[in-house]
Scaffold this active site. Structure first.
Site, PDB file in Angstrom:
ATOM      1  N   ASP A 166       0.870  -1.170   0.000  1.00 36.19           N
ATOM      2  CA  ASP A 166       0.000   0.000   0.000  1.00 36.19           C
ATOM      3  C   ASP A 166       0.912   1.226   0.000  1.00 36.19           C
ATOM      4  O   ASP A 166       1.729   1.395   0.906  1.00 36.19           O
ATOM      5  CB  ASP A 166      -0.849  -0.028   1.285  1.00 36.19           C
ATOM      6  CG  ASP A 166      -2.224   0.567   1.089  1.00 36.19           C
ATOM      7  OD1 ASP A 166      -2.311   1.645   0.481  1.00 36.19           O
ATOM      8  OD2 ASP A 166      -3.203  -0.043   1.551  1.00 36.19           O
ATOM      9  N   GLU A 222      -6.744   3.954  -5.605  1.00 39.08           N
ATOM     10  CA  GLU A 222      -8.010   4.206  -4.924  1.00 39.08           C
ATOM     11  C   GLU A 222      -8.511   5.545  -5.440  1.00 39.08           C
ATOM     12  O   GLU A 222      -7.874   6.568  -5.249  1.00 39.08           O
ATOM     13  CB  GLU A 222      -7.796   4.282  -3.406  1.00 39.08           C
ATOM     14  CG  GLU A 222      -9.102   4.490  -2.654  1.00 39.08           C
ATOM     15  CD  GLU A 222      -8.924   4.944  -1.213  1.00 39.08           C
ATOM     16  OE1 GLU A 222      -9.871   4.812  -0.438  1.00 39.08           O
ATOM     17  OE2 GLU A 222      -7.844   5.457  -0.878  1.00 39.08           O
ATOM     18  N   HIS A 257     -10.972  -2.699   3.880  1.00 39.62           N
ATOM     19  CA  HIS A 257     -10.751  -2.348   5.292  1.00 39.62           C
ATOM     20  C   HIS A 257     -11.485  -1.081   5.720  1.00 39.62           C
ATOM     21  O   HIS A 257     -11.399  -0.694   6.874  1.00 39.62           O
ATOM     22  CB  HIS A 257      -9.252  -2.177   5.525  1.00 39.62           C
ATOM     23  CG  HIS A 257      -8.710  -1.011   4.739  1.00 39.62           C
ATOM     24  ND1 HIS A 257      -8.662  -1.011   3.354  1.00 39.62           N
ATOM     25  CD2 HIS A 257      -8.239   0.192   5.126  1.00 39.62           C
ATOM     26  CE1 HIS A 257      -8.171   0.150   2.945  1.00 39.62           C
ATOM     27  NE2 HIS A 257      -7.912   0.902   3.990  1.00 39.62           N
ATOM     28  N   ASP A 258     -12.142  -0.400   4.782  1.00 41.80           N
ATOM     29  CA  ASP A 258     -12.878   0.821   5.124  1.00 41.80           C
ATOM     30  C   ASP A 258     -14.389   0.603   5.103  1.00 41.80           C
ATOM     31  O   ASP A 258     -15.142   1.555   5.338  1.00 41.80           O
ATOM     32  CB  ASP A 258     -12.573   1.932   4.098  1.00 41.80           C
ATOM     33  CG  ASP A 258     -11.135   2.407   4.160  1.00 41.80           C
ATOM     34  OD1 ASP A 258     -10.534   2.384   5.242  1.00 41.80           O
ATOM     35  OD2 ASP A 258     -10.605   2.807   3.097  1.00 41.80           O
TER      36      ASP A 258
HETATM   37  C1  GLC Z   1      -7.762   5.629   2.286  1.00 41.88           C
HETATM   38  C2  GLC Z   1      -7.595   4.398   3.129  1.00 41.88           C
HETATM   39  C3  GLC Z   1      -8.099   4.686   4.509  1.00 41.88           C
HETATM   40  C4  GLC Z   1      -7.263   5.809   5.082  1.00 41.88           C
HETATM   41  C5  GLC Z   1      -7.274   7.032   4.171  1.00 41.88           C
HETATM   42  C6  GLC Z   1      -6.183   7.993   4.539  1.00 41.88           C
HETATM   43  O1  GLC Z   1      -9.083   5.949   2.071  1.00 41.88           O
HETATM   44  O2  GLC Z   1      -8.214   3.305   2.513  1.00 41.88           O
HETATM   45  O3  GLC Z   1      -8.065   3.568   5.341  1.00 41.88           O
HETATM   46  O4  GLC Z   1      -7.763   6.183   6.343  1.00 41.88           O
HETATM   47  O5  GLC Z   1      -7.042   6.686   2.827  1.00 41.88           O
HETATM   48  O6  GLC Z   1      -4.919   7.470   4.252  1.00 41.88           O
END
Ligand code: GLC
Ligand code: CA
Length: 547
Positions: A113, A251, A324-325
């Site tokens: 990541d 993402e 995970h979100d």
């Molecule tokens: C993304 C991640 C999340 C994180 C955010 C800030 O959305 O998936 O878990 O809190 O970015 O890095």
């Protein structure tokens, strides 16, 4: 960079790199909650190594590891203080090298990541930057004497924080301790390229790129994402010679087809693919913390929309419902009580037999459902806690807690449920966060021993996919009309055709307009593709040639 090429008859013109990526099946691990090897209550890298047989047996061949870099952990590792070191609780760089070696020796790949939008305020760059206006890192972040706008943080409150050391405000799109990097400074671009190179040298096979759409901003125009230099920056990271073999998935929250083309068309040399969130945002909820009654139709329609768009424009699609979100999809849109097994397997067939790269989030393969708690003490996530505090200003605590239970990211962060013993088989110590409220009912041991096992359905589905190229390169044709309460589609390659039937909430009779062999995959053990389907029943069979 490979240019698009003609492929086998009936297939699309995905470039060679993308064709290879279609063969990846990616399992997402949240390291903190996967497996604890040393009894401190926190998952770690050695714990992951212990469970690789379990993953290999499932049929996955790649892992996406949520951040495991050095971090004060305000946002569970998405607040990085050193991109070239490992979080103490997760292990050491030697453990990471061991993980990469073991994965590769089993023919599996590793995706890290990458968090390019922000660092922890504990990162050396920020500690230097805040000192004064004339140090080498002073322009690594956004600094202003006055707040230049009223942007809000994703985690609530203002996105601007006054730093008494430097006497200026800095931007944090997320937690106060996650300062946004200023990519307009060429030194930031170079520093991030070097981090990518560091991990390429370690042998990683790709990156999931955190909120990639935010790295270019236009403060004047009030845009904190999709800024004018976004594609230049992504290209700078991955369009280079040493980035060309990486698998990269961004993402990307706000997107449409044109945006996807700009990010992922092969000739642009930016990302391999991206996560768009239409189905996540629209299935079973009106906003993150507000449930909405819904049916599987909504999921079907979003899946098919992106399937068609990606096919039309020769892009690689991502196939996913959880991460995970997000609370588990099956709890929002299907029946996670009486029909949990059927729901989990039917949704898997709807999603993972389409064309694209499957991403399976830990626990999905045993049909994990949403958790429920009576106390805010059972939650840990910063977004959850801040949101609860805000909600309590305007609604009774009980209602606030219900909404938190519905939308909290912790729904996906409870320790992996390995068995029904005291700590769920996750740790011999005290778990860092509450065990899942249903872990005695839903766990790996129990699922594997069940007559109807979600894990074994996933295993069979992935095997079918692996052994029949039609599920990889084959053309997708949807047979259901918008009003139908089912999703029927075919996958065709080189004259070989497969049919997939996923029935929705109610029992109904389904007849296909062509003849099929006996089902090769079915969640309720059907003998024939035609006939009465139970709620959430699904089946897959080869169409008899000539039909
Ligand atoms: C993304 C991640 C999340 C994180 C955010 C800030 O959305 O998936 O878990 O809190 O970015 O890095
Ligand atoms: Ca541990």
């Amino acid at each position: 960079m490979d240019m698009p090429i003609e492929t086998k008859e009936g297939a699309l013109m995905l470039c060679a790199k993308y064709q290879d990526a279609l063969r990846w099946v990616i399992y997402q691990i949240y390291p903190r909650s996967f497996m604890d090897s040393n009894g401190d209550g926190i998952g770690d890298l050695q714990g992951i190594i212990q469970k690789l047989d379990y993953l290999k047996d499932l049929g996955v061949n790649a892992i996406w590891l949520c951040p495991c870099y050095k971090s004060p952990n305000d946002d569970n590792g998405y607040d990085i203080s050193d991109y070239r070191d490992i979080m103490d609780e997760f292990g050491t760089m030697a453990d990471m090298e061991a993980l990469i070696d073991v994965l590769h020796s089993r023919g599996m790949k590793l995706i890290m990541d990458l968090v390019p939008n922000h660092t922890s305020t504990a990162h050396r760059w920020f500690r230097e930057s805040r000192k004064d206006k004339d140090n080498p890192y002073s322009d690594f972040y956004y600094w202003f004497d006055e707040k230049p706008n009223d942007w809000k943080s994703v985690f609530r409150g203002s996105a601007w924080e006054f730093d008494p050391v430097r006497g200026q405000y800095y931007l944090h799109s997320f937690a106060v301790s996650q300062a946004d990097l200023n990519w307009d400074n060429p030194a930031v671009v170079k520093a991030m390229q070097e981090i990518v190179d560091f991990w390429i040298d370690k042998g990683v096979d790709g990156f999931r790129v955190d909120v990639v759409d935010m790295i270019s901003k236009d403060l004047g125009a009030g845009k904190n994402c999709f800024g004018p230099r976004l594609h230049e920056f992504i290209h700078a990271l991955f369009g280079r010679e040493n980035g060309k073999n990486l698998f990269t998935v961004g993402e990307c929250w706000v997107t449409d087809t044109d945006e996807m083309i700009r990010h992922c068309a092969a000739e642009r040399q930016e990302l391999t693919t991206l996560f768009q969130f239409d189905h996540i945002e629209k299935c079973g909820r009106s906003d993150k913390f507000s449930p909405k009654p819904d049916t599987l139709k909504t999921l079907r329609d979003h899946l098919l929309h992106w399937q068609q768009e990606t096919e039309k424009h020769d892009l690689l699609n991502t196939l996913f419902t959880d991460n995970h979100d997000q609370p588990p999809m099956i709890s929002r849109i299907a029946n996670d009580r009486e029909k949990r097994y059927e729901s989990a397997t039917c949704v898997a067939a709807m999603v993972y037999l389409l064309k694209g790269v499957p991403f399976i989030y830990q626990g999905q393969e045993i049909g994990r459902a949403a958790a429920h708690y009576d106390s805010i003490e059972c939650f840990n996530d910063i977004e959850t806690i801040n949101t609860y505090r805000d909600f309590c200003q305007t609604m009774p605590e009980k209602e606030a807690l219900e909404r938190i239970n519905f939308g909290s990211r912790d729904n996906a962060r409870h320790p992996m449920e390995w068995d029904g013993s005291e700590n769920g088989g996750f740790t011999t110590g005290k778990p860092w966060i509450a065990l899942h409220s249903r872990y005695r009912e839903i766990n790996v041991k129990k699922d594997l021993a069940a007559e109807r096992s979600v894990y074994r359905f996933y295993q069979a589905l992935l095997k079918l996919r692996r052994e029949n190229d039609a599920f990889l390169d084959g053309k997708v044709e949807a047979l259901s009309s918008p009003d139908d309460a089912h999703m029927i589609f075919t996958r065709t390659l080189n004259g070989e055709k497969w049919a997939v039937i996923c029935n929705f909430e109610s029992e109904q009779r389904i007849e296909l307009p062509f003849a099929c062999e006996k089902p090769a995959l079915s969640n309720l053990g059907r003998a024939s593709m035609n006939g009465v389907y139970a709620p959430y029943e699904c089946a897959v069979a080869k169409v008899i040639a000539g039909e």
